[in-house]
Design a protein around this motif. Structure first.
Motif, PDB file in Angstrom:
ATOM      1  N   VAL A  95     -69.919 -42.876  13.111  1.00 56.20           N
ATOM      2  CA  VAL A  95     -71.380 -42.848  13.001  1.00 56.20           C
ATOM      3  C   VAL A  95     -71.815 -41.628  12.204  1.00 56.20           C
ATOM      4  CG1 VAL A  95     -73.579 -42.699  14.227  1.00 56.20           C
ATOM      5  CG2 VAL A  95     -71.701 -44.032  15.207  1.00 56.20           C
ATOM      6  N   LEU A  96     -72.642 -41.854  11.200  1.00 58.67           N
ATOM      7  CA  LEU A  96     -73.322 -40.770  10.501  1.00 58.67           C
ATOM      8  C   LEU A  96     -74.645 -40.557  11.225  1.00 58.67           C
ATOM      9  CD1 LEU A  96     -73.613 -38.738   8.165  1.00 58.67           C
ATOM     10  CD2 LEU A  96     -74.596 -40.605   6.800  1.00 58.67           C
ATOM     11  N   TYR A  97     -74.664 -39.611  12.171  1.00 57.51           N
ATOM     12  CA  TYR A  97     -75.890 -39.308  12.894  1.00 57.51           C
ATOM     13  C   TYR A  97     -76.879 -38.583  11.982  1.00 57.51           C
ATOM     14  CZ  TYR A  97     -73.668 -40.315  17.467  1.00 57.51           C
ATOM     15  OH  TYR A  97     -73.045 -40.915  18.541  1.00 57.51           O
ATOM     16  N   ASN A  98     -78.174 -38.713  12.314  1.00 61.68           N
ATOM     17  CA  ASN A  98     -79.223 -37.997  11.579  1.00 61.68           C
ATOM     18  C   ASN A  98     -79.149 -38.286  10.081  1.00 61.68           C
ATOM     19  OD1 ASN A  98     -81.500 -36.372  11.621  1.00 61.68           O
ATOM     20  ND2 ASN A  98     -80.361 -34.458  11.428  1.00 61.68           N
ATOM     21  N   ASP A  99     -78.949 -39.525   9.726  1.00 59.63           N
ATOM     22  CA  ASP A  99     -78.770 -39.940   8.325  1.00 59.63           C
ATOM     23  C   ASP A  99     -80.109 -40.026   7.605  1.00 59.63           C
ATOM     24  OD1 ASP A  99     -79.608 -43.150   8.076  1.00 59.63           O
ATOM     25  OD2 ASP A  99     -79.215 -42.425  10.093  1.00 59.63           O
ATOM     26  N   PRO A 100     -80.098 -40.050   6.286  1.00 60.85           N
ATOM     27  CA  PRO A 100     -81.364 -40.080   5.538  1.00 60.85           C
ATOM     28  C   PRO A 100     -82.102 -41.418   5.620  1.00 60.85           C
ATOM     29  CG  PRO A 100     -79.494 -40.153   4.026  1.00 60.85           C
ATOM     30  CD  PRO A 100     -78.933 -39.856   5.392  1.00 60.85           C
ATOM     31  N   ASP A 180     -89.083 -52.973  10.117  1.00 67.87           N
ATOM     32  CA  ASP A 180     -87.854 -52.756   9.352  1.00 67.87           C
ATOM     33  C   ASP A 180     -86.937 -51.803  10.113  1.00 67.87           C
ATOM     34  OD1 ASP A 180     -86.057 -52.970   7.232  1.00 67.87           O
ATOM     35  OD2 ASP A 180     -86.918 -51.261   6.163  1.00 67.87           O
ATOM     36  N   THR A 181     -85.652 -52.096  10.056  1.00 66.59           N
ATOM     37  CA  THR A 181     -84.602 -51.230  10.589  1.00 66.59           C
ATOM     38  C   THR A 181     -83.397 -51.388   9.677  1.00 66.59           C
ATOM     39  OG1 THR A 181     -85.347 -51.683  12.862  1.00 66.59           O
ATOM     40  CG2 THR A 181     -83.177 -50.655  12.599  1.00 66.59           C
ATOM     41  N   PRO A 182     -82.812 -50.302   9.157  1.00 69.59           N
ATOM     42  CA  PRO A 182     -81.645 -50.445   8.281  1.00 69.59           C
ATOM     43  C   PRO A 182     -80.486 -51.147   8.986  1.00 69.59           C
ATOM     44  CG  PRO A 182     -82.567 -48.231   8.118  1.00 69.59           C
ATOM     45  CD  PRO A 182     -83.272 -48.907   9.267  1.00 69.59           C
ATOM     46  N   LYS A 183     -79.741 -51.900   8.229  1.00 77.53           N
ATOM     47  CA  LYS A 183     -78.555 -52.568   8.754  1.00 77.53           C
ATOM     48  C   LYS A 183     -77.567 -51.535   9.299  1.00 77.53           C
ATOM     49  CE  LYS A 183     -74.770 -55.594   7.199  1.00 77.53           C
ATOM     50  NZ  LYS A 183     -74.200 -56.323   6.033  1.00 77.53           N
ATOM     51  N   LEU A 184     -76.965 -51.844  10.441  1.00 76.50           N
ATOM     52  CA  LEU A 184     -75.950 -51.018  11.102  1.00 76.50           C
ATOM     53  C   LEU A 184     -76.512 -49.696  11.627  1.00 76.50           C
ATOM     54  CD1 LEU A 184     -72.877 -51.734   8.793  1.00 76.50           C
ATOM     55  CD2 LEU A 184     -73.465 -52.792  10.992  1.00 76.50           C
ATOM     56  N   THR A 185     -77.802 -49.721  11.962  1.00 77.78           N
ATOM     57  CA  THR A 185     -78.422 -48.579  12.634  1.00 77.78           C
ATOM     58  C   THR A 185     -77.940 -48.484  14.076  1.00 77.78           C
ATOM     59  OG1 THR A 185     -80.436 -48.500  11.294  1.00 77.78           O
ATOM     60  CG2 THR A 185     -80.629 -47.716  13.552  1.00 77.78           C
ATOM     61  N   LEU A 186     -77.643 -47.265  14.518  1.00 75.61           N
ATOM     62  CA  LEU A 186     -77.351 -46.995  15.921  1.00 75.61           C
ATOM     63  C   LEU A 186     -78.678 -46.714  16.611  1.00 75.61           C
ATOM     64  CD1 LEU A 186     -75.273 -46.423  18.186  1.00 75.61           C
ATOM     65  CD2 LEU A 186     -75.232 -44.044  17.406  1.00 75.61           C
ATOM     66  N   GLY A 187     -79.083 -47.625  17.497  1.00 70.25           N
ATOM     67  CA  GLY A 187     -80.377 -47.495  18.159  1.00 70.25           C
ATOM     68  C   GLY A 187     -80.221 -47.221  19.642  1.00 70.25           C
ATOM     69  N   PHE A 192     -79.860 -48.011  27.135  1.00 67.83           N
ATOM     70  CA  PHE A 192     -78.922 -48.767  26.318  1.00 67.83           C
ATOM     71  C   PHE A 192     -78.907 -48.307  24.868  1.00 67.83           C
ATOM     72  CE2 PHE A 192     -79.671 -51.742  29.794  1.00 67.83           C
ATOM     73  CZ  PHE A 192     -78.378 -52.153  30.072  1.00 67.83           C
ATOM     74  N   SER A 193     -77.708 -48.228  24.299  1.00 69.61           N
ATOM     75  CA  SER A 193     -77.554 -48.096  22.853  1.00 69.61           C
ATOM     76  C   SER A 193     -77.238 -49.464  22.276  1.00 69.61           C
ATOM     77  CB  SER A 193     -76.431 -47.114  22.502  1.00 69.61           C
ATOM     78  OG  SER A 193     -76.923 -45.800  22.389  1.00 69.61           O
ATOM     79  N   CYS A 194     -77.453 -49.608  20.996  1.00 68.94           N
ATOM     80  CA  CYS A 194     -77.101 -50.845  20.310  1.00 68.94           C
ATOM     81  C   CYS A 194     -76.756 -50.508  18.870  1.00 68.94           C
ATOM     82  CB  CYS A 194     -78.245 -51.867  20.366  1.00 68.94           C
ATOM     83  SG  CYS A 194     -79.585 -51.542  19.184  1.00 68.94           S
ATOM     84  N   ILE A 195     -76.187 -51.472  18.170  1.00 69.75           N
ATOM     85  CA  ILE A 195     -75.995 -51.369  16.731  1.00 69.75           C
ATOM     86  C   ILE A 195     -76.676 -52.582  16.110  1.00 69.75           C
ATOM     87  CG2 ILE A 195     -74.342 -51.321  14.821  1.00 69.75           C
ATOM     88  CD1 ILE A 195     -72.296 -50.102  16.736  1.00 69.75           C
ATOM     89  N   TYR A 196     -77.655 -52.351  15.255  1.00 66.44           N
ATOM     90  CA  TYR A 196     -78.353 -53.443  14.587  1.00 66.44           C
ATOM     91  C   TYR A 196     -77.408 -54.063  13.557  1.00 66.44           C
ATOM     92  CZ  TYR A 196     -82.866 -51.993  16.568  1.00 66.44           C
ATOM     93  OH  TYR A 196     -83.904 -51.685  17.413  1.00 66.44           O
ATOM     94  N   GLY A 208     -78.752 -42.948  13.902  1.00 65.01           N
ATOM     95  CA  GLY A 208     -77.802 -42.837  12.801  1.00 65.01           C
ATOM     96  C   GLY A 208     -77.393 -44.213  12.313  1.00 65.01           C
ATOM     97  N   VAL A 209     -76.365 -44.239  11.457  1.00 64.58           N
ATOM     98  CA  VAL A 209     -75.837 -45.501  10.933  1.00 64.58           C
ATOM     99  C   VAL A 209     -74.308 -45.454  10.958  1.00 64.58           C
ATOM    100  CG1 VAL A 209     -77.798 -46.076   9.438  1.00 64.58           C
ATOM    101  CG2 VAL A 209     -75.951 -44.631   8.563  1.00 64.58           C
ATOM    102  N   THR A 210     -73.702 -46.620  11.104  1.00 61.82           N
ATOM    103  CA  THR A 210     -72.251 -46.729  10.989  1.00 61.82           C
ATOM    104  C   THR A 210     -71.912 -47.478   9.711  1.00 61.82           C
ATOM    105  OG1 THR A 210     -70.238 -47.611  11.981  1.00 61.82           O
ATOM    106  CG2 THR A 210     -72.273 -48.823  12.411  1.00 61.82           C
ATOM    107  N   PRO A 211     -70.817 -47.136   9.044  1.00 55.73           N
ATOM    108  CA  PRO A 211     -70.400 -47.903   7.872  1.00 55.73           C
ATOM    109  C   PRO A 211     -69.689 -49.196   8.250  1.00 55.73           C
ATOM    110  CG  PRO A 211     -68.844 -46.130   8.271  1.00 55.73           C
ATOM    111  CD  PRO A 211     -69.959 -45.947   9.266  1.00 55.73           C
ATOM    112  N   ALA A 212     -69.393 -49.400   9.539  1.00 50.68           N
ATOM    113  CA  ALA A 212     -68.535 -50.500   9.975  1.00 50.68           C
ATOM    114  C   ALA A 212     -69.328 -51.788  10.187  1.00 50.68           C
ATOM    115  CB  ALA A 212     -67.819 -50.122  11.271  1.00 50.68           C
ATOM    116  N   PRO A 213     -69.164 -52.806   9.342  1.00 47.71           N
ATOM    117  CA  PRO A 213     -69.812 -54.092   9.610  1.00 47.71           C
ATOM    118  C   PRO A 213     -69.321 -54.656  10.942  1.00 47.71           C
ATOM    119  CG  PRO A 213     -69.006 -53.996   7.348  1.00 47.71           C
ATOM    120  CD  PRO A 213     -68.422 -52.815   8.062  1.00 47.71           C
TER     121      PRO A 213
END
Length: 289
Positions: A95-100, A180-187, A192-196, A208-213
């Motif tokens: 996870v790239l936390y605090n991403d742009p 709108d929410t970027p793809k693969l956002t860590l929410g 609960f956490s989730c990955i969009y 943040g976001v993960t690069p992992a589909p």
């Protein structure tokens, strides 16, 4: 623990294990639905475990509704401490936390947020009593998470952190959902956490976001060859903070079809975990106590 059974039309039985989420409730759901799947009961069409409940779809022409109910109640009665062991997967998610990208998206929707003057991470750190974003990220990534259910949109996992209730990270959802929410956002919403899994609307705080589909109908990556939806209820997730350079390299590997995740098979014992959650987690993820 007293389970509540409710018929839904002619084909469904909904079973509420408890009104509040807990690892014990989740394990009860997993244990019963796992047994039901193993026994291959004639007439059962779908088995859907959830956070603190589960639902069964069945064919009433094959198994009478009363017989289906009796079977589920029998499995409940047979449930014992021996059932609180789960063979599952431990998955490391970078996870790239605090991403742009999530920060930019969040800035567009501040009028829908509880604290328009801060970012989602700043807000989450403050209301959970952490002095900095880095301290909050450490708390979020230091302990593993259970995937308690998969849904809402294709492949989206809902994850519950494996810590004592007093240490649960909690944040409210946005006052009004984003469009709108970027793809693969860590929410994160509630506990609960989730990955969009796809880009779209959402109301969870963005960390943040993960690069992992985690959802791919084309199944181009090695870990998605078996199924286009990666996560399963019962998976254990360990978030691994990465920097921007590591994220960019991973994205290049995704584009090349060579990116892979670290996955290993484990056995999780609920009673051993409850006896000493911190020590058990450290052993589970291979960290130093």
């Amino acid at each position: 623990m007293s389970l509540r059974y409710t018929f839904g039309g002619d084909e469904f039985i909904f079973v509420e294990i408890s009104e509040a989420m807990s690892l014990q409730s989740f394990f009860t759901s997993m244990a019963i639905t796992k047994r039901l799947q193993e026994e291959a009961v004639a007439g059962v069409i779908e088995i859907c475990p959830a956070n603190a409940s589960y639902q069964i779809r069945f064919n009433p022409d094959v198994i009478h509704p009363d017989a289906m109910l009796a079977k589920l109640q029998q499995l409940e009665q047979e449930l014992s401490s021996d059932n609180m062991v789960l063979e599952t997967r431990l998955i490391e998610i970078p996870v790239l936390y605090n991403d742009p990208w999530t920060n930019e998206t969040g800035a567009k929707f501040r009028e829908r947020h509880q604290d328009p003057s801060s970012t989602d991470l700043e807000y989450a750190a403050r209301i959970n009593g952490y002095p900095s974003i880095d301290d909050f990220i450490t708390a979020h990534s230091a302990s593993p998470w259970f995937v308690s259910m998969v849904g809402f949109v294709a492949g989206l996992p809902f994850m519950f952190q494996m810590v004592e209730q007093a240490k649960q990270l909690q944040v409210p959802k946005y006052l009004r959902p984003r469009t709108d929410t970027p793809k693969l956002t860590l929410g994160h919403g509630g506990c609960f956490s989730c990955i969009y899994s796809v880009r779209g609307a959402g109301g969870y705080q963005m960390f943040g976001v993960t690069p992992a589909p985690i959802y791919d109908p084309e199944q181009t990556l090695p870990y998605l060859k078996e199924m286009m939806v990666f996560f399963r209820p019962g998976d254990v997730v360990k978030f691994k903070p990465i920097n921007r350079q590591e994220y960019d390299i991973a994205m290049e590997q995704v584009a090349a079809g060579t990116f892979d995740l670290t996955v290993k098979n484990i056995v999780f014992n609920l009673h051993e975990f409850l006896a000493n959650p911190h020590q058990y987690n450290q052993q589970l993820i291979g960290a130093q106590a």
